[in-house]
Write a protein that holds these residues in place. Structure first.
Motif, mmCIF file in Angstrom:
data_model
loop_
_atom_site.group_PDB
_atom_site.id
_atom_site.type_symbol
_atom_site.label_atom_id
_atom_site.label_comp_id
_atom_site.label_asym_id
_atom_site.label_seq_id
_atom_site.Cartn_x
_atom_site.Cartn_y
_atom_site.Cartn_z
ATOM 1 N N PRO A 1 109.800 162.223 28.705
ATOM 2 C CA PRO A 1 108.731 161.705 29.674
ATOM 3 C C PRO A 1 107.402 161.842 28.771
ATOM 4 O O PRO A 1 106.714 160.717 29.209
ATOM 5 C CB PRO A 1 108.587 162.681 30.725
ATOM 6 C CG PRO A 1 109.716 163.530 30.585
ATOM 7 C CD PRO A 1 110.196 163.552 29.328
ATOM 8 N N TYR A 2 107.289 162.486 27.789
ATOM 9 C CA TYR A 2 105.932 162.507 27.103
ATOM 10 C C TYR A 2 105.991 161.822 25.824
ATOM 11 O O TYR A 2 104.926 161.537 25.186
ATOM 12 C CB TYR A 2 105.865 164.046 26.531
ATOM 13 C CG TYR A 2 105.924 164.823 27.736
ATOM 14 C CD1 TYR A 2 105.196 164.769 28.815
ATOM 15 C CD2 TYR A 2 106.825 166.011 27.672
ATOM 16 C CE1 TYR A 2 105.493 165.513 29.984
ATOM 17 C CE2 TYR A 2 106.995 166.768 28.778
ATOM 18 C CZ TYR A 2 106.259 166.771 29.851
ATOM 19 O OH TYR A 2 106.521 167.462 30.967
ATOM 20 N N PRO B 1 102.292 165.667 37.680
ATOM 21 C CA PRO B 1 103.032 165.299 36.709
ATOM 22 C C PRO B 1 102.631 163.787 35.984
ATOM 23 O O PRO B 1 102.720 163.967 34.855
ATOM 24 C CB PRO B 1 104.496 164.979 37.574
ATOM 25 C CG PRO B 1 104.016 164.500 38.912
ATOM 26 C CD PRO B 1 102.972 165.717 39.217
ATOM 27 N N GLN B 2 101.825 163.057 36.566
ATOM 28 C CA GLN B 2 101.312 161.851 36.080
ATOM 29 C C GLN B 2 100.248 162.153 34.773
ATOM 30 O O GLN B 2 100.201 161.712 33.807
ATOM 31 C CB GLN B 2 100.654 161.026 36.986
ATOM 32 C CG GLN B 2 101.877 160.150 37.803
ATOM 33 C CD GLN B 2 102.135 160.929 39.122
ATOM 34 O OE1 GLN B 2 101.645 161.848 39.440
ATOM 35 N NE2 GLN B 2 103.126 160.354 39.837
ATOM 36 N N LYS C 1 101.922 164.330 31.966
ATOM 37 C CA LYS C 1 102.697 163.131 31.163
ATOM 38 C C LYS C 1 101.443 162.139 30.311
ATOM 39 O O LYS C 1 101.660 161.937 28.896
ATOM 40 C CB LYS C 1 103.348 162.071 31.971
ATOM 41 C CG LYS C 1 104.064 160.965 31.316
ATOM 42 C CD LYS C 1 104.974 160.051 32.207
ATOM 43 C CE LYS C 1 104.012 159.024 32.884
ATOM 44 N NZ LYS C 1 104.754 158.168 33.798
ATOM 45 N N LEU D 1 110.051 162.229 44.046
ATOM 46 C CA LEU D 1 108.859 162.159 43.554
ATOM 47 C C LEU D 1 107.880 162.447 44.659
ATOM 48 O O LEU D 1 107.153 163.551 44.527
ATOM 49 C CB LEU D 1 108.484 161.066 42.639
ATOM 50 C CG LEU D 1 107.250 161.080 42.016
ATOM 51 C CD1 LEU D 1 107.032 162.629 40.958
ATOM 52 C CD2 LEU D 1 106.855 159.942 40.877
ATOM 53 N N GLU E 1 109.777 155.215 34.279
ATOM 54 C CA GLU E 1 108.526 155.757 34.330
ATOM 55 C C GLU E 1 108.571 156.859 35.502
ATOM 56 O O GLU E 1 108.162 157.846 35.602
ATOM 57 C CB GLU E 1 107.460 154.856 34.355
ATOM 58 C CG GLU E 1 107.132 154.120 33.086
ATOM 59 C CD GLU E 1 106.942 155.147 32.141
ATOM 60 O OE1 GLU E 1 105.793 156.051 32.210
ATOM 61 O OE2 GLU E 1 107.742 155.192 30.995
ATOM 62 N N ALA F 1 110.612 159.772 34.941
ATOM 63 C CA ALA F 1 109.854 160.652 34.075
ATOM 64 C C ALA F 1 108.912 161.734 34.955
ATOM 65 O O ALA F 1 108.857 162.769 34.617
ATOM 66 C CB ALA F 1 109.057 159.816 33.157
ATOM 67 N N ASP F 2 108.133 160.867 35.555
ATOM 68 C CA ASP F 2 107.270 161.714 36.557
ATOM 69 C C ASP F 2 108.105 162.740 37.500
ATOM 70 O O ASP F 2 107.432 164.190 37.317
ATOM 71 C CB ASP F 2 106.513 160.782 37.501
ATOM 72 C CG ASP F 2 105.548 159.727 36.824
ATOM 73 O OD1 ASP F 2 105.193 160.334 35.616
ATOM 74 O OD2 ASP F 2 105.277 158.692 37.311
ATOM 75 N N VAL G 1 109.044 165.642 35.019
ATOM 76 C CA VAL G 1 107.876 166.419 34.879
ATOM 77 C C VAL G 1 107.716 167.540 36.005
ATOM 78 O O VAL G 1 107.429 168.588 35.829
ATOM 79 C CB VAL G 1 106.688 165.660 34.365
ATOM 80 C CG1 VAL G 1 105.581 166.883 34.189
ATOM 81 C CG2 VAL G 1 106.840 164.834 33.249
ATOM 82 N N LEU G 2 107.456 166.830 37.125
ATOM 83 C CA LEU G 2 107.441 167.785 38.228
ATOM 84 C C LEU G 2 108.411 169.023 38.570
ATOM 85 O O LEU G 2 108.198 169.846 38.788
ATOM 86 C CB LEU G 2 107.396 166.928 39.410
ATOM 87 C CG LEU G 2 106.805 167.418 40.627
ATOM 88 C CD1 LEU G 2 105.528 168.088 40.602
ATOM 89 C CD2 LEU G 2 106.730 166.413 41.951
#
Lengths: 514, 415
Positions: free
Chosen positions: A320-321, A458-459, A462, B96, B395, B398-399, B402-403
């Motif tokens: 994600p990064y 999270p946004q 990221k 999400l 994308e 991806a968020d 991460v969460l």
């Protein structure tokens, strides 16, 4: 099944294959354990000092944390039975599983949890895992089966951070644990497998723990050190192994087409890098680091060892990064020349010189990683063609840990990092990181890494880490090289296999053998 | 139909004992390479593109030559790809935004709940986001599809209206660009369109079948090789049965019509990988026998066709993907994952003749349904490199990844 081997084919494989054949014949006569290959056997078995994936995989078999990952990768109780957070979320009361014993029969209690936290936090221990308990301000045992953990700041889901392995307090004289303590070769845990023996051939025998609170299916595991990757694949094909942890890309087709073998994705988010010691001499100068980066054809380094992705920063491309706007650098000798001249170097004859000194790289890597040696030789050839001498140094594990991990006594290293799914590069890139061997320091990076750790959006997280990617790609504390496609291979004799994406053996208790 | 049901019930029986060359399209091509010549001479460009998984080029080429069945089959591939992506999109958007609102609340002025509601509505769960604005909730309650929406939300719904008229370019572009951009702390938050792939799937199904149902795919069998070449059904007869047995167009091949011939012995329908692996081993055993038998009878041209075009591998992958779709629909992601892992040609990674774009979308879905969102990104990244239309899903996933790990501490090790 073993009698069907075509001996002519085996003979063509050379002397190594003869050993394989003898092992196969041996396997016919005796009940075989689950045998898996590692490029190198663990140097020590003590989770406080784990630095390598092979060590982590053994830890997963032998030790347990308060929590572990369930099949859906959610935190599930292991040595914990239940937990109750305080109203302010600044402490957690953990009830421990009852009836658990260490491999030597001693009862597991809250004292072991308190000891482990204190040992990891003890500066004298110098644990490589100390950062994993930094969020804990204290641990106390209320009774034999209750431990209260207090936190530096409120924790929304502390169970997610309580996966570190618990050690037996009664095996250590104090919380100042030494790396070379006798425990390293005589370890005991509470996990499903017991370390039975470190064998003379660098193999490790593990037996099923009959007293484990769960139930493992496989009776015996054997970790075999097989440094030659080509040999590993042959051993699997000829049924002298049941598993390869990491298959070289060049072996994938053969193994995929072998009906006695099955492949399992094992993506450990690994990337290769050339790391500069930014605190030493020549490598302090960012112009020189950037020049080196412009002289390397990374694709040429990758091609001989497999298929994968070239990368432009400290994340794999699927992360994600990963900042997809930062392009992978292409070899640009003209740019390199301009940078070196700007840094005061002159090309005299076929050698870059400054103040009477040649531009020379002492490039260290681990001696027992075959593919790393290939990359070093290739890199040496590439840079020497551009007037930069490369002096390779192949270090054994002990020397590597001493020179790189402890003393930071090196110029340039070639190595790899594997990350779990969190892909936390704080330790590698923050000025206070304990894996920041090269001493890289950039306040902009530090600020973003600090903020990313605290962010719950999270946004935002990221975006912060994508900015880190962009900054370090300019600073070049490392030359980010590539990732390799990664699979594990397993004999079809092994059933019900589910591989943990990082620790591999987390769910090995479910596996069984025909 | 009762006969077919009985056939399906028999599929758990003993595999055929004798090794025989297949009689379906693989056997026909290898045994009669001249028929392959006839097939490709009329539509070389189209079939080459179809084989290479370049559906857009295949559709264009088939349109030029009037190869209607080839065109419809390529259009179905695109429809299935978007259908597969639509499920992934629905999963990642709803998970999400629900998790983020639960965790951090709904920031003032943010449209994340509205997008969440839109995602849930596209997936058939219109009440999943009570936090959505009244305007959005009311509009969703009244509209039958996004093309009927006139909300002031992000880039709006004009692209859907165009798609409903058969112009898909704007909607395909919308899928890969941020739909809503809003301030978030010191940065901007980018939210992608959660309904684009579902709408694209519907539009492409219309392109493939017009106003007929997908079961009219049975008619393709009458066209001969154009209706079977590179398909997960062996011949026209099997296709006809599959259109009656399968539950969805994406499951054609997994209905069971071919199971006895393929040597597939159904495993207990539990959500674990081992059964799927055993089933696939049965399939592989039969396919291995096919390969031997075909090589014994084939001319050199036939052998070349078999190996150069990877005919058996292609059939196998398409068949396993159909089985995986069925498993996913039945709520068995682990079983699906095993089928897909075995279908994946890992020695030739990436979208191309060896690996379908849908394979990566399905792998991503199986991973996400198991909670493995970070691992799904591996497949979505591979997909985006070949099909940028999946960028919005990557994308968003991806968020979510991460969460899902935001409270964890990372671990890193040397090899």
């Amino acid at each position: 099944m073993n009698h069907s081997i075509d001996l002519r084919r085996v003979m063509n494989l050379g002397p190594a294959a003869l050993v394989a054949t003898s092992l196969v014949i041996g396997a016919t006569a005796f009940a075989a354990p689950f045998r898996y290959a590692e490029d190198r056997a663990p140097g020590i078995v003590n989770p406080l000092f784990g630095t390598t994936m092979s060590e982590s995989r053994v830890h997963e078999l032998v030790f347990e944390g308060l929590y572990t990952d369930d099949l859906d990768l959610r935190s599930a109780p292991a040595l914990a039975e239940s937990a109750e957070p305080s109203a302010d979320k600044k402490s957690l009361t953990v009830k421990l599983r009852s009836g658990v014993t260490w491999h030597d029969g001693t009862a597991f209690t809250a004292k072991d949890v308190v000891f482990t936290v204190d040992a990891m936090k003890n500066a004298e221990t110098a644990s490589t895992e100390g950062a994993r308990v930094a969020f804990i301000s204290g641990a106390t045992a209320s009774d034999d089966h209750t431990v209260v953990l207090t936190f530096q700041t409120p924790e929304a889901a502390p169970q997610d951070k309580l996966h570190f392995k618990i050690l037996p307090a009664h095996k250590f004289p104090s919380t100042a644990v030494k790396r070379n303590d006798a425990f390293r070769s005589n370890p005991i845990g509470t996990g499903p497998f017991v370390v039975e023996n470190f064998n003379d051939d660098n193999s490790v025998t593990l037996k099923k723990n009959p007293s484990w609170w769960g139930k493992a299916q496989i009776d015996e595991l054997l970790l075999r050190e097989v440094a030659d990757k080509n040999y590993q694949a042959k051993l699997l094909i000829y049924e002298s192994l049941e598993a390869l942890v990491r298959v070289l890309p060049r072996d994938l087709a053969a193994l995929q087409n072998d009906r006695k073998v099955e492949l399992y994705p094992y993506q450990t988010n690994s990337w290769w890098y050339v790391g500069f010691n930014t605190q030493q001499g020549t490598w302090k100068d960012p112009l020189v680091r950037e020049a080196i980066a412009n002289l390397v054809d990374v694709d040429e380094l990758l091609r001989p060892i497999g298929t994968g992705d070239l990368i432009s920063g400290p994340f794999v491309k699927s992360s994600p990064y990963y900042n997809h706007e930062v392009e992978v650098r292409k070899k640009d000798p003209a740019r390199a020349q301009a940078l070196l001249e700007e840094a005061g170097w002159q090309l005299i004859g076929r050698q870059w010189m400054k103040d009477g000194r040649p531009l020379q790289i002492r490039l260290a890597t681990l001696s027992d990683v075959e593919t790393a040696q290939d990359v070093v030789i290739n890199l040496q050839s590439q840079l020497q063609n551009h007037g930069i001498a490369v002096e390779p140094a192949f270090l054994g594990q002990a020397e590597w840990k001493e020179k790189v991990w402890r003393d930071r006594n090196f110029d340039v290293i070639l190595s790899q990092w594997s990350f779990d799914r969190n892909e936390d590069v704080y330790q590698q890139l923050h000025s206070k990181g304990n894996r920041n061997f090269g001493g890289y320091a950039n306040t902009e990076v530090d600020q973003r890494l600090d903020k990313a750790r605290l962010s719950t959006d999270p946004q935002e997280k990221k975006a912060l880490l994508r900015e880190v990617h962009a900054i370090v790609a300019k600073d070049n504390p490392m030359l980010f090289l590539f990732t390799l496609d990664s699979y594990a291979a397993m004999s079809v004799k092994v059933k019900n296999v589910v591989v943990h994406p990082f620790y591999f053996f987390t769910w090995a208790d479910r596996w069984s053998m025909n | 139909l009762p006969g077919l049901v009985a056939l399906q019930a028999c599929s758990g029986g003993t595999p055929p004992e004798e090794s025989v060359a297949p009689s379906g399209w693989i056997g026909e091509l290898v045994g009669h390479p001249e028929r392959f010549q006839v097939l490709v001479e009329a539509n070389r460009e189209g079939w080459v593109a179809f084989h290479a998984r370049d559906e857009a080029a295949a559709i264009a080429a088939f349109k030029r030559t009037g190869e209607a069945v080839g065109e419809a089959r390529a259009e179905l591939q695109v429809a299935l790809f978007h259908e597969d992506l639509a499920r992934v999109s629905g999963l990642v958007h709803t998970r999400l935004w629900r998790a983020q609102i639960n965790r951090n609340g709904l920031p003032a002025g943010s449209r994340m709940a509205d997008v969440g509601a839109l995602a849930a509505w596209c997936g058939g769960s219109p009440t999943a986001f009570p936090e959505a604005s009244a305007e959005v909730a009311q509009a969703l309650a009244q509209a039958k599809g996004p093309e009927e929406l006139d909300l002031a939300l992000g880039k709006g719904f004009e692209a859907y209206k165009l798609a409903a008229k058969g112009d898909l370019a704007a909607l395909e572009a919308q899928a890969s660009r941020p739909f809503v951009t809003e301030a978030s702390a010191e940065r901007t938050r980018e939210i992608y369109d959660p309904c684009a792939h579902a709408a694209l799937a519907r539009a492409w199904m219309v392109q493939a079948f017009g106003d007929k149902p997908w079961r009219s795919a049975a008619d393709w069998g009458q066209a001969g090789l154009p209706g079977t070449f590179l398909a997960p059904w062996t011949d026209a007869d099997a296709l006809g049965k599959e259109t009656l047995l399968a539950s969805a167009a994406g499951e054609l091949g997994a209905g069971g019509a071919d199971y006895p011939e393929l040597g597939v012995v159904l495993s207990p329908q539990a959500d674990e990988g081992q059964g799927a692996r055993e089933e696939t081993r049965g399939l592989d055993s039969t396919l291995g026998e096919w390969r031997v038998a075909l090589n014994e009878v084939a001319t050199d041209d036939g052998k070349d066709l078999l190996s150069n075009l990877g005919l058996i591998g292609r059939f196998r992958q398409e068949w396993l993907m159909a089985r995986a779709r069925k498993a996913l629909r039945e709520g068995q992601p682990r079983r699906a994952q095993a089928f897909l892992d075995l279908a994946h040609d890992v020695a030739t990674p990436g979208v191309g003749p060896a690996n379908s774009p849908s394979l990566y979308a399905l792998l991503a879905e199986a991973e996400i349904r198991q909670g493995h969102t970070r691992e799904a990104l591996v497949h979505l990244q591979t997909l985006v490199e070949a099909r940028p239309v999946a960028t919005g899903i990557r994308e968003t996933a991806a968020d979510l990844a991460v969460l899902e790990t935001i409270d964890r501490l990372g671990d890193s090790k040397e090899p």
